[in-house]
Design a protein around this motif. Structure first.
Motif, short mmCIF file in Angstrom:
data_model
loop_
_atom_site.label_atom_id
_atom_site.label_comp_id
_atom_site.label_asym_id
_atom_site.label_seq_id
_atom_site.Cartn_x
_atom_site.Cartn_y
_atom_site.Cartn_z
N ALA A 1 0.83 -1.20 0.00
CA ALA A 1 0.00 0.00 0.00
C ALA A 1 0.87 1.25 0.00
N GLY A 2 0.32 2.38 -0.41
CA GLY A 2 1.03 3.66 -0.36
C GLY A 2 0.18 4.68 0.38
N LYS A 3 0.53 5.97 0.22
CA LYS A 3 -0.27 7.03 0.82
C LYS A 3 -0.02 8.34 0.09
N TYR A 4 -0.99 9.29 0.24
CA TYR A 4 -0.82 10.61 -0.35
C TYR A 4 0.08 11.46 0.55
N GLU A 5 0.43 12.69 0.06
CA GLU A 5 1.33 13.55 0.83
C GLU A 5 0.70 13.92 2.17
N ASP A 6 1.59 14.11 3.20
CA ASP A 6 1.17 14.65 4.49
C ASP A 6 0.94 16.15 4.33
N THR A 7 0.11 16.71 5.22
CA THR A 7 -0.10 18.15 5.24
C THR A 7 0.11 18.65 6.66
N LYS A 8 0.29 19.97 6.79
CA LYS A 8 0.44 20.54 8.13
C LYS A 8 -0.15 21.94 8.16
N CYS A 9 -0.48 22.36 9.36
CA CYS A 9 -1.00 23.71 9.56
C CYS A 9 0.19 24.65 9.65
N ASN A 10 0.24 25.65 8.80
CA ASN A 10 1.38 26.57 8.76
C ASN A 10 1.34 27.55 9.93
N ASP A 11 0.19 27.58 10.66
CA ASP A 11 0.10 28.49 11.80
C ASP A 11 0.66 27.85 13.06
N CYS A 12 0.19 26.59 13.37
CA CYS A 12 0.59 25.94 14.61
C CYS A 12 1.57 24.80 14.41
N GLY A 13 1.78 24.38 13.15
CA GLY A 13 2.75 23.33 12.89
C GLY A 13 2.22 21.93 13.01
N ASP B 1 -3.87 10.37 3.28
CA ASP B 1 -4.77 9.22 3.17
C ASP B 1 -4.04 8.04 2.54
N ALA B 2 -4.46 6.82 2.94
CA ALA B 2 -3.82 5.60 2.44
C ALA B 2 -4.26 5.33 1.00
N ARG B 3 -3.40 4.61 0.25
CA ARG B 3 -3.69 4.19 -1.13
C ARG B 3 -3.55 2.67 -1.20
N GLU B 4 -4.52 2.02 -1.77
CA GLU B 4 -4.55 0.57 -1.85
C GLU B 4 -3.45 0.06 -2.79
N PRO B 5 -2.95 -1.19 -2.57
CA PRO B 5 -1.99 -1.78 -3.50
C PRO B 5 -2.60 -1.86 -4.90
N LEU B 6 -1.76 -1.78 -5.94
CA LEU B 6 -2.24 -1.74 -7.31
C LEU B 6 -2.71 -3.11 -7.81
N GLY B 7 -2.13 -4.17 -7.27
CA GLY B 7 -2.43 -5.52 -7.78
C GLY B 7 -1.59 -5.80 -9.03
N HIS B 8 -1.36 -7.09 -9.31
CA HIS B 8 -0.51 -7.47 -10.44
C HIS B 8 -1.23 -7.19 -11.77
N ASP B 9 -0.43 -6.81 -12.80
CA ASP B 9 -0.94 -6.53 -14.15
C ASP B 9 -0.48 -7.67 -15.06
N ILE B 10 -1.34 -8.65 -15.30
CA ILE B 10 -0.96 -9.81 -16.09
C ILE B 10 -1.93 -9.99 -17.24
N VAL B 11 -1.44 -10.69 -18.30
CA VAL B 11 -2.30 -11.07 -19.44
C VAL B 11 -2.63 -12.55 -19.26
N LYS B 12 -3.85 -12.85 -18.97
CA LYS B 12 -4.26 -14.19 -18.59
C LYS B 12 -3.99 -15.23 -19.68
N ASP B 13 -4.10 -14.84 -20.94
CA ASP B 13 -3.98 -15.81 -22.02
C ASP B 13 -2.54 -16.01 -22.48
N THR B 14 -1.60 -15.26 -21.92
CA THR B 14 -0.20 -15.36 -22.35
C THR B 14 0.59 -16.06 -21.25
N TRP B 15 1.15 -17.23 -21.59
CA TRP B 15 1.91 -18.03 -20.62
C TRP B 15 3.39 -18.01 -20.97
#
Length: 936
Positions: free
Chosen positions: A532-544, A550-564
């Motif tokens: 899994a991955g995630k998007y950039e962190d953010t912060k408040c520039n006033d108080c720090g 937010d989290a990002r789901e794994p992409l999963g494998h990219d395969i061609v089913k009919d090609t062995w």
């Protein structure tokens, strides 16, 4: 008649004397036994000063010791050879407190130490430890052995002159310090000069700063570097960016000429094996184990050699070609005991000529015609030899290079050498090391087969703190310049103006509403096929305040089913994104030896080779031993190719790291500095997992004020740092009854006014036997304090001068109030001259004496003797009151004085009996002689 009577008496006396002497001799020989000490070497141990324990027959040694008030010493404390004796012996028996001797026994105690001073006490100084006096034994048996003493006396503290006097300080351009007045060597902690206002003279010492002196305002922190086995390290230090001078602390108070070196350890502790450096021994050539390398310094250590295996000859099997035959080696291809064929009977039309030893067909039958079958060429692989195209006769199984069977050949001649692995880096397999986690170099993978070499581990880099403080309402911290993780986190230390003394953060009146949100660059994590991955962190520039992306789901494998993808061992899909093998499985051969899944065709005879078992490691799976076909790569559990298997079935699960805490890697946090958890190291492969950061503890202020003349503060209970320091707030002026104190911390600023005593002499009074007295003393008329002197220098209490009543009466002479008679006791009394107490006592009755009669037989005379006066039995009474229940028992006779008891070697009672017998016999002899004299 009288003469015969005398002779008879004399004869009996002589007989009795002889019997008594003989009895005493026999008794001494049979009932006395002298004890010796024997150690394990058989050496007799001298008893030294003997203490006799006489054990009567029938008594245990323990009972005898108890009756005589002595302690049975179970073991002698010393032997001449310095050994401890194991037991005492008597006629072969082990002597213990429970031992019951068959006869009277005498036991002597062993040597006791005679203490003497071997080395006198050596006092300690501020530069040298001392030692207590060493006590030894002066007896030659101990050979000067130390009995006690010799303990180390710690060094004394260094002595320094008055710190308030500027002349007592040494100094240079930057710092000042003091030296010990005792040893003239050890200096106090070095400190930087202190200047008040515009003054150029240091407030502590006499140093006057010159114009243009660098004040070291901009210091660069040089991080601590650990020493390795081959390289020196150094302790952390700070360097002034302006003048380039170096200091041991962040306050520039301790200057150093160069970084403090941490010597190289010289010990290679992080040893790892170098992959693919092992050389397997063959039958004729030696091999070696894998080389190893120190991961810290890179030094390489050659693997231990492995001796050549020697041929494993198969005596029962023959291999052959047209030129001859030989025994094969089960391990290699060498020809052993090679020799020409031994021809048998000549070939006929239907019967070939056969070698009588190996069965090789030297000459085929005349009528035989070779019918050849083509065997397709097999390309060489990384670890397996290939083979050129050839033809084999279906009838006689001979091998030919051509279809007409005109050129006979062998598999060895047709063999194509194996290629070896073609290793390339696996894209995306490298993992960069972060501040807290280790990385690894890229994996290596063969472009032709599945062979895989894991990348070498890269240690964690460790945090690098930014100089600028970050803060919010809860506290302040540093940010790691590499991973942006918080470091040195601590709560604010607000002063009187709500400003933190550390980070200058001003306490906000209202909580931040986070209107000014910005994105923190380089904090996004791209997802992969499986992670899994995630998007950039953010912060408040006033108080720090920082907000995780937010989290990002794994992409999963990219395969061609009919090609062995496939090879002899199986088929699989390839992920277009990460190139990982997916859905790998063995072939499912159907009709025509064609795989029903990937259409791979196999048509050959399996040539199996044993693949040795591979043990599992921490990070890599192992594998059970199996047999693999050298051409189609199919795998079987048995050498007859009856039980097909897959590598997944044979896989041995990887072990995983066996992590143990690495010694000396834990760093405890302090109030202001973050610590680090201990690193974890694998006991099998040396993998190191860096310990996580432990946040700083923050100060814990004591609830009790600490104070000196300058002011008061709350000390940190952990590091003793001064917190909330302030000057004293004086209370009311000091009086005679009350000192002046600080109204905040109650520190005494001025003592109470000294009281002026007005002393009066109290005369001495002698004590009586019922009334107490006192010594002379002085008493203050205002405060009632007592003193022993007129100058009020020695205060005392009333108990110090009180004299207790003596409690003793002062009696006069005895006065007889009733004369004693032969029938009644008399009475006498005396009176105390102080209190009138009367004491009475009885006077014994008068005892009459009766004269005795002459005895004509023994001519004895009874003479009148004066009557001994019996001691008076006194009955003390108070105020003429007698006590009828008072005891009249005479006082006990005093015990004889204690002295040295002479050693006894027999039964005392028996000895007394024999002595009495001797006296009686002697009296008989004297009586006989006196009788003879009377007759004459």
């Amino acid at each position: 008649m009288k003469k015969n009577k005398f002779k008879l008496r004399f004869l009996w006396s002589i007989i009795l004397i002889c019997a008594m002497v003989c009895g005493m001799i026999v008794h001494a020989e049979e009932t006395t036994y002298k004890m010796t000490f024997i150690d394990t070497t058989g050496t007799v141990i001298p008893s030294g000063k003997a203490v006799i324990i006489d054990v009567p027959q029938g008594k245990t040694i323990g009972e005898a010791c108890e009756e005589q008030g002595k302690t049975f010493p179970a073991l002698p404390p010393r032997t001449p050879a310095g050994k401890t004796a194991t037991h005492w012996e008597s006629k072969g028996e082990v002597i213990t407190p429970e031992y019951v001797p068959e006869e009277r026994l005498t036991i002597q105690a062993a040597h006791r130490h005679t203490e003497t001073i071997l080395n006198p006490e050596r006092p300690a100084t501020c530069t040298r430890e001392g030692a207590t006096a060493t006590i030894g034994c002066s007896d030659p048996l101990c050979a000067g052995e130390t009995v006690s003493g010799g303990a180390v006396i710690p060094k004394t503290a260094h002595q320094y002159a008055d710190t308030a006097n500027k002349e007592n300080w040494e100094h240079d351009e930057m710092n000042h310090w003091q030296v010990c007045t005792e040893c003239q060597g050890a200096a106090t902690g070095t400190a930087v000069h202190v200047y008040s206002g515009d003054s150029k003279e240091c407030d502590v010492c006499q140093y006057i700063k010159s114009e243009g002196t660098c004040e070291h305002k901009e210091l660069e922190h040089m991080e601590h570097k650990d020493a390795t086995c081959g390289l020196d390290g150094y302790q952390e230090y700070w360097q002034c960016k302006n003048c380039k001078r170096m200091f041991q602390d962040a306050n520039a108070s301790i200057e150093i000429a160069s970084p403090i070196v941490i010597p190289a350890t010289g010990i290679h502790e992080n040893i790892v094996e170098i992959t693919n450096t092992a050389v397997e021994p063959t039958c004729t050539t030696a091999g070696k184990y894998e080389d190893t390398t120190c991961r810290d310094c890179g030094e390489v250590f050659k693997g231990e050699p492995l001796a050549a295996l020697g041929h494993d000859i198969n005596e029962e099997a023959w291999q052959f070609d047209k030129s001859g035959h030989w025994h094969p080696c089960n391990r290699c291809t060498d020809k052993l005991e090679e020799k020409p064929h031994t021809p048998g009977e000549a070939a006929t039309e239907t019967k070939p000529q056969i070698c009588t030893e190996c069965g090789y067909e030297i000459q085929p039958a005349a009528g035989h015609t070779h019918i050849t079958s083509k065997v397709a060429a097999k390309p060489a692989a990384c670890t397996e030899d290939g083979c050129k195209e050839y033809y084999t006769c279906t009838g006689c199984s001979k091998i030919f290079a051509d279809a007409t069977a005109s050129i006979e050949t062998t598999l060895e001649e047709l063999r194509i050498e194996k290629l070896g692995h073609d290793l390339k880096e696996v894209a995306g397999s490298a993992v960069a090391a972060s501040c807290t986690t280790a990385g690894k170099e890229a994996d290596q993978k063969c472009t032709r087969c599945d062979y895989h070499v894991p990348g070498t581990t890269i240690p964690a880099t460790g945090h690098t703190a930014e100089a600028e403080w970050k803060s919010d309402a809860a506290g302040h911290w540093h940010i790691c310049s590499k991973c942006k993780e918080k470091m040195d986190a601590a709560v604010h230390n607000f002063g009187t103006e709500n400003i933190c003394s550390v980070c200058q953060y001003t306490k906000a009146e209202e909580p931040c509403e986070h209107h000014n949100i910005i994105v923190i660059s380089d904090t996004a994590i791209e997802p992969t096929c499986t992670n899994a991955g995630k998007y950039e962190d953010t912060k408040c520039n006033d108080c720090g305040e920082v907000f995780k992306g937010d989290a990002r789901e794994p992409l999963g494998h990219d395969i061609v089913k009919d090609t062995w993808k496939s090879d002899q061992s199986g088929h699989w899909h390839i992920c277009n994104r990460c190139q990982e093998k997916i859905d790998a499985a063995a072939h499912t051969f159907g009709e025509g030896n064609i795989c029903s899944v990937c259409q791979y065709q196999a048509d050959h005879k399996h040539i199996l080779k044993l693949v040795e078992a591979v043990p599992a490691s921490c990070t890599a799976d192992g594998c059970e031993a199996y047999y693999e076909c050298s051409s189609c790569k199919e795998i079987f559990k048995d050498q007859d190719a009856n039980s097909q298997a897959s590598k997944e079935e044979l896989r041995i699960e990887k072990l995983g790291h066996d992590l143990k805490e690495a010694a000396d890697t834990y760093q405890a946090p302090t109030c202001t500095q973050a610590g680090k958890a201990a690193d974890q190291i694998c006991s099998r492969c040396g993998y190191i997992e860096a310990g996580g950061v432990i946040a700083a503890n923050g100060h814990k202020a004591s609830t009790v004020w600490t104070a000196d003349q300058e002011g008061h503060w709350h000390a940190c209970e952990i590091c003793s740092e001064k917190l909330d320091a302030a000057a004293h707030t004086p209370g009311p002026e000091a009086t005679e009854d009350q000192a002046q104190v600080c109204t905040v911390c109650h520190y005494e600023l001025a003592p109470a006014v000294i009281h002026q005593h007005d002393l009066k002499l109290v005369e001495a009074v002698e004590p009586g036997h019922t009334t107490s007295g006192n010594k002379a003393y002085y008493k203050c008329s205002s405060c009632s304090q007592l003193f022993a002197d007129a100058n009020a220098e020695n205060p005392i209490t009333l108990a110090d001068v009180t004299l207790e009543a003596t409690g003793e009466h002062t009696y006069g002479d005895w006065i007889i109030t009733k004369e004693p008679t032969t029938a009644e006791e008399g009475i006498k009394e005396r009176i105390c001259s102080e209190c009138g107490n009367t004491e009475t006592a009885s006077i014994p009755k008068i005892i009459e004496t009766t004269p005795g009669n002459d005895d004509e037989e023994n001519d004895d005379k009874v003479k009148d003797e004066p009557q001994k006066e019996e001691p008076d039995t006194q009955i003390k009474t108070d105020n003429n009151t007698s006590d009828p229940t008072a005891s009249t028992k005479p006082a006990a006779q005093p015990s004889p004085e204690k002295g040295t008891v002479s050693p006894q070697t027999g039964d005392t009672a028996d000895f007394v009996m024999w002595l009495l017998l001797l006296i009686v016999c002697t009296a008989g002899v004297v009586f006989s002689l006196s009788g003879k004299r009377i007759e004459e």
